[in-house]
Structure formats: C-alpha cells, structure tokens
Design an enzyme around this catalytic site. Structure first.
Site, mmCIF file in Angstrom:
data_model
loop_
_atom_site.group_PDB
_atom_site.id
_atom_site.type_symbol
_atom_site.label_atom_id
_atom_site.label_comp_id
_atom_site.label_asym_id
_atom_site.label_seq_id
_atom_site.Cartn_x
_atom_site.Cartn_y
_atom_site.Cartn_z
ATOM 1 N N ASP A 106 20.514 -35.452 -59.832
ATOM 2 C CA ASP A 106 21.446 -34.518 -60.477
ATOM 3 C C ASP A 106 20.807 -33.135 -60.508
ATOM 4 O OD1 ASP A 106 24.016 -34.960 -62.683
ATOM 5 O OD2 ASP A 106 22.901 -33.065 -62.710
ATOM 6 N N VAL B 275 33.103 -33.555 -61.757
ATOM 7 C CA VAL B 275 33.184 -33.660 -60.292
ATOM 8 C C VAL B 275 34.040 -34.877 -59.971
ATOM 9 C CG1 VAL B 275 31.917 -33.973 -58.143
ATOM 10 C CG2 VAL B 275 30.929 -32.564 -59.962
ATOM 11 N N HIS C 215 31.107 -41.108 -59.451
ATOM 12 C CA HIS C 215 29.642 -41.103 -59.497
ATOM 13 C C HIS C 215 29.185 -41.784 -60.769
ATOM 14 C CE1 HIS C 215 31.109 -37.381 -61.352
ATOM 15 N NE2 HIS C 215 30.082 -37.465 -62.181
HETATM 16 P P1 5GP Z 1 30.318 -35.499 -64.547
HETATM 17 O O1 5GP Z 1 30.354 -34.538 -65.719
HETATM 18 O O2 5GP Z 1 31.469 -35.230 -63.594
HETATM 19 O O3 5GP Z 1 30.193 -36.914 -64.949
HETATM 20 O O4 5GP Z 1 28.968 -35.190 -63.809
HETATM 21 C C1 5GP Z 1 28.853 -34.290 -62.746
HETATM 22 C C2 5GP Z 1 27.369 -34.107 -62.507
HETATM 23 O O5 5GP Z 1 27.206 -33.522 -61.241
HETATM 24 C C3 5GP Z 1 26.700 -33.186 -63.531
HETATM 25 O O6 5GP Z 1 25.662 -33.902 -64.192
HETATM 26 C C4 5GP Z 1 26.168 -32.028 -62.671
HETATM 27 O O7 5GP Z 1 24.900 -31.568 -63.097
HETATM 28 C C5 5GP Z 1 26.102 -32.649 -61.281
HETATM 29 N N1 5GP Z 1 26.284 -31.694 -60.188
HETATM 30 C C6 5GP Z 1 27.248 -30.748 -60.090
HETATM 31 N N2 5GP Z 1 27.128 -30.069 -58.932
HETATM 32 C C7 5GP Z 1 26.068 -30.611 -58.280
HETATM 33 C C8 5GP Z 1 25.448 -30.343 -57.013
HETATM 34 O O8 5GP Z 1 25.852 -29.454 -56.250
HETATM 35 N N3 5GP Z 1 24.373 -31.104 -56.684
HETATM 36 C C9 5GP Z 1 23.903 -32.095 -57.506
HETATM 37 N N4 5GP Z 1 22.837 -32.775 -57.068
HETATM 38 N N5 5GP Z 1 24.468 -32.385 -58.688
HETATM 39 C C10 5GP Z 1 25.531 -31.650 -59.076
#
Ligand code: 5GP
Ligand code: ZN
Length: 116
Positions: free
Chosen positions: A31, A97, A101
């Site tokens: 992340d 996102v 995931h």
């Molecule tokens: P969500 O809130 O959708 O469950 O988690 C999305 C995660 O994706 C977040 O923890 C954020 O830090 C991670 N994230 C967002 N953009 C990127 C990226 O470009 N690369 C990586 N490795 N992680 C990302």
C-alpha cells in the site's frame, strides 16, 4: 483491464509498485500509504469493482487471496503475532479504489476493528 483503474495498471506493470507476489489469479503489492509495518494489498488480476461483485465463479480467486495472505504473513514475519485481512465495500465501507482489494495488515497491535 478497466480503463483508468490504477490497480489494473499496477497488475499489468504499467504503474510501479513494490510487489510481494503475482500468479495467474492475484497480485500482492505494498500500500502506498501504509497503516502498519506490513500493509499489503492483495487484488484479483481481473477487474471487479468490489468483493460483492464476485460470486461462485470467482471462488478460486477468493480462495487464492486468503492463501496468499497467509503465506505473506509467514514470509514477512507476522504470522506468530497475528494479522488482519479486510476488504472495504462502497461508501459506508470506506472504499476508495473500485478494484477489489484485501488489506493485509500486521506488525503492530491493530486494535478493535471498529475503532476510529
Ligand atoms: P480502500 O480505502 O479503497 O479500501 O483502500 C485503497 C488503498 O489503496 C488505500 O489504502 C491507499 O493508500 C491505496 N492506494 C491508493 N492509490 C495507490 C497507488 O497508486 N499505489 C498503491 N500501492 N496503493 C494505492
Ligand atoms: Zn481494475
């Protein structure tokens, strides 16, 4: 591959990431904004917007995600102290996102799941 999906691009190697694992079904990468010493995202290689969109036909993918989480927890040294595998869905779930995931978190006490 979904246009403009950052995780599709990471799976395809079109965006950089620190990769922990990749096989025919799933990819695991760090992340970008880690919330724990170990914070890995495990994603299906194929695009699904969230886990609610995945069903019987994706059972093998979901099983692989759980299996890879356990393997990485062992490999990264957090298996004995414990770890967490969590997926967020939609607005109330805090999803940012929209490519399924699972967050693999470990390396510190994570506290109650619902604490903010
Ligand atoms: P969500 O809130 O959708 O469950 O988690 C999305 C995660 O994706 C977040 O923890 C954020 O830090 C991670 N994230 C967002 N953009 C990127 C990226 O470009 N690369 C990586 N490795 N992680 C990302
Ligand atoms: Zn995608």
């Amino acid at each position: 591959m979904s246009e403009d999906c950052i995780f599709c691009k990471i799976v395809a190697g079109e965006l950089p990431s620190k990769q922990f694992h990749q096989d025919d079904l799933v990819t695991a990468f760090q992340d970008i904004s880690e919330q724990a010493p170990l914070h890995v995202l495990i994603v299906p290689n194929q695009h699904f917007k969230d886990v609610g969109e995945m069903g019987d036909a994706q059972a093998e993918i979901l099983g692989r995600i759980a299996q890879v989480a356990g393997q990485l927890a062992t490999q990264e040294g957090v298996a004995s102290n414990g770890w967490r595998l969590v997926t967020n869905v939609g607005r109330d779930g805090g999803q940012e996102v929209f490519h399924t995931h699972f967050h693999l978190l470990g390396g510190r006490p994570l506290g109650p799941l619902l604490a903010r």
